[in-house]
Design an enzyme around this catalytic site. Structure first.
Site, PDB file in Angstrom:
ATOM      1  N   LYS A  97      12.175  -9.735  -9.784  1.00 22.59           N
ATOM      2  CA  LYS A  97      13.025 -10.313  -9.055  1.00 22.59           C
ATOM      3  C   LYS A  97      12.631 -10.700  -7.839  1.00 22.59           C
ATOM      4  CE  LYS A  97      16.196  -9.097 -12.066  1.00 22.59           C
ATOM      5  NZ  LYS A  97      15.923  -8.559 -13.273  1.00 22.59           N
ATOM      6  N   TRP A 108      22.927   0.115 -15.888  1.00 23.81           N
ATOM      7  CA  TRP A 108      22.466  -1.032 -16.585  1.00 23.81           C
ATOM      8  C   TRP A 108      22.616  -0.878 -18.224  1.00 23.81           C
ATOM      9  CZ3 TRP A 108      17.006  -1.927 -18.317  1.00 23.81           C
ATOM     10  CH2 TRP A 108      16.763  -3.087 -18.868  1.00 23.81           C
ATOM     11  N   ASP A 151      14.889   4.302 -10.791  1.00 28.14           N
ATOM     12  CA  ASP A 151      14.787   2.767 -11.254  1.00 28.14           C
ATOM     13  C   ASP A 151      14.747   1.757  -9.936  1.00 28.14           C
ATOM     14  OD1 ASP A 151      14.474   0.616 -12.617  1.00 28.14           O
ATOM     15  OD2 ASP A 151      15.894   0.688 -14.092  1.00 28.14           O
TER      16      ASP A 151
END
Length: 396
Positions: A246, A130, A211
């Site tokens: 999300k 990311w 993560d």
């Protein structure tokens, strides 16, 4: 003094969103920022969240501050989601959790904690990872290193190269892994590969940092925790950043968590004391509303069942768009094999499009994709698929 300040470059992803908003062309398509979209191209408020919101507002009696790590019940639900309600980790109180403003704040607090507690440690990030990982940990003063992860030529996990690199990580360093739905590639290790990675971590003595931003968007809520739980052996230590942005659609509520797993409840308590000091010097305590929504849903069997169904609906739509994308490209006469898109998981995929092709899609067709070629599959809809695939066929 401000006359000396130079203009910063736009963020690679959020800056793309700003450019998209300013584009006045009809039919524009945004496959850049990581936000879920429905088939109607909308980011919805989940029904379970609407119902929970009514309860939270009715029950609220104060706007006083939360404790530094947030509400204790929120932390309990986070740990159950991560490790399972029946896990010995939960039963023996070997893990502690702080509610953070999104997963990004969890990463930053962890960075501050690592720098304070292990000042000489480096953190190893997958290549690619990311875009904000490097920035967050560099801002915390931590040296970053990288390990191979994705084989771009063969569109698969670069497992051998990854394992060879991890075998050289010094004891005492930190290695960050994506629990599932790897951002940006969409390529995850399988169960056996996770087991081998966890075994190497134990053998080498580096600290795993997981993560976990997309639980439920890969194969399922429980299935997506398999990678994380592969590390959870007796006496293990672990850092976990997680997010409900999300899977609850709570993007602007900023609902995340930082969880530390130690080899004993006493060690966990000591680490927790240092974590709270880092938080106090950063944002002091978290916002309440989003955490209350999550706690309300997870604590009510009816709302939880509704939520699990809504997560499945989002996951199924994303997977459906993957298949439709591959099928439509083929129907448009594209000879290049894009079937790898259907083997990837989550919102993102590495499309294989190069920077020039991405630039042409933006300038000529109003299709916005990150320069690396990463696409947000959740931004695809049945309505925009033909236009999208025609444009991609043209630039290939």
């Amino acid at each position: 003094m401000f006359e000396q300040v130079k203009m910063a470059p736009p963020d690679a992803i959020l800056g793309l969103t700003e450019a998209f908003k300013n584009d006045t062309r009809p039919g524009k398509i945004n496959l850049g920022v990581g936000v879920y979209k429905t088939a109607q191209n909308e980011t919805p408020v989940l029904e379970c969240v609407k119902r929970a919101g009514e309860r939270v507002v009715q029950a609220e009696t104060t706007k006083s501050y939360l404790p530094i790590p947030g509400a204790p019940e929120y932390g309990c639900y986070v740990r159950e989601m991560l490790f399972g309600a029946d896990s010995e980790i939960v039963q023996n109180e070997r893990a502690v959790t702080a509610h953070t403003p999104g997963g990004t704040a969890a990463l930053r607090v962890a960075g501050d904690l690592i720098k304070k507690s292990f000042p000489d440690a480096s953190i190893w990030l997958s290549s690619p990872t990311w875009a904000n990982h490097n920035g967050v940990f560099s801002a915390a003063g931590i040296e970053t290193e990288s390990y191979p992860y994705y084989d771009a030529a063969n569109k698969c996990l670069a497992l051998d190269d990854m394992m060879a690199a991890l075998a050289q990580v010094p004891a005492g360093d930190v290695v960050l892994f994506h629990a599932c739905c790897h951002n940006p590639t969409g390529m995850d290790p399988n169960a056996e590969q996770w087991k081998a990675i966890a075994g190497l971590a134990a053998e080498r003595g580096f600290l795993p940092f997981v993560d976990f931003a997309y639980q439920g968007f890969g194969k399922g809520l429980e299935e997506d925790a398999a990678g994380l739980r592969a590390f959870c052996r007796a006496g293990c230590e672990l850092i976990v950043s997680s997010s409900f942005s999300k899977n609850f659609g709570l993007y602007k509520e900023r609902v995340g968590a930082l969880t530390i797993l130690a080899d004993s409840a006493d060690a966990a308590a000591r680490v927790f004391s240092q974590m709270k000091r880092c938080i106090r010097r950063n944002y002091s305590n978290p916002p309440a509303h989003g955490g209350a929504l999550v706690t309300t849903v997870l604590g009510d069997p009816e709302l939880r069942a509704l939520w699990e169904g809504e997560v499945k609906e989002m996951r199924d739509r994303i997977n459906g768009m993957r298949k439709l994308f591959v099928d439509t490209l083929k129907a448009k006469g594209v000879e290049q094999d894009f079937s790898f898109i259907t083997t990837q998981r989550g919102m993102f995929s590495f499309s294989g499009l190069n920077k020039d092709q991405v630039g042409t899609l933006r300038e000529k067709h109003a299709i916005y994709i990150v320069g690396s070629g990463r696409i947000n599959v959740a931004g695809m809809t049945p309505g925009n698929m033909d236009v999208l695939c025609e444009a991609i066929a043209e630039v290939l």
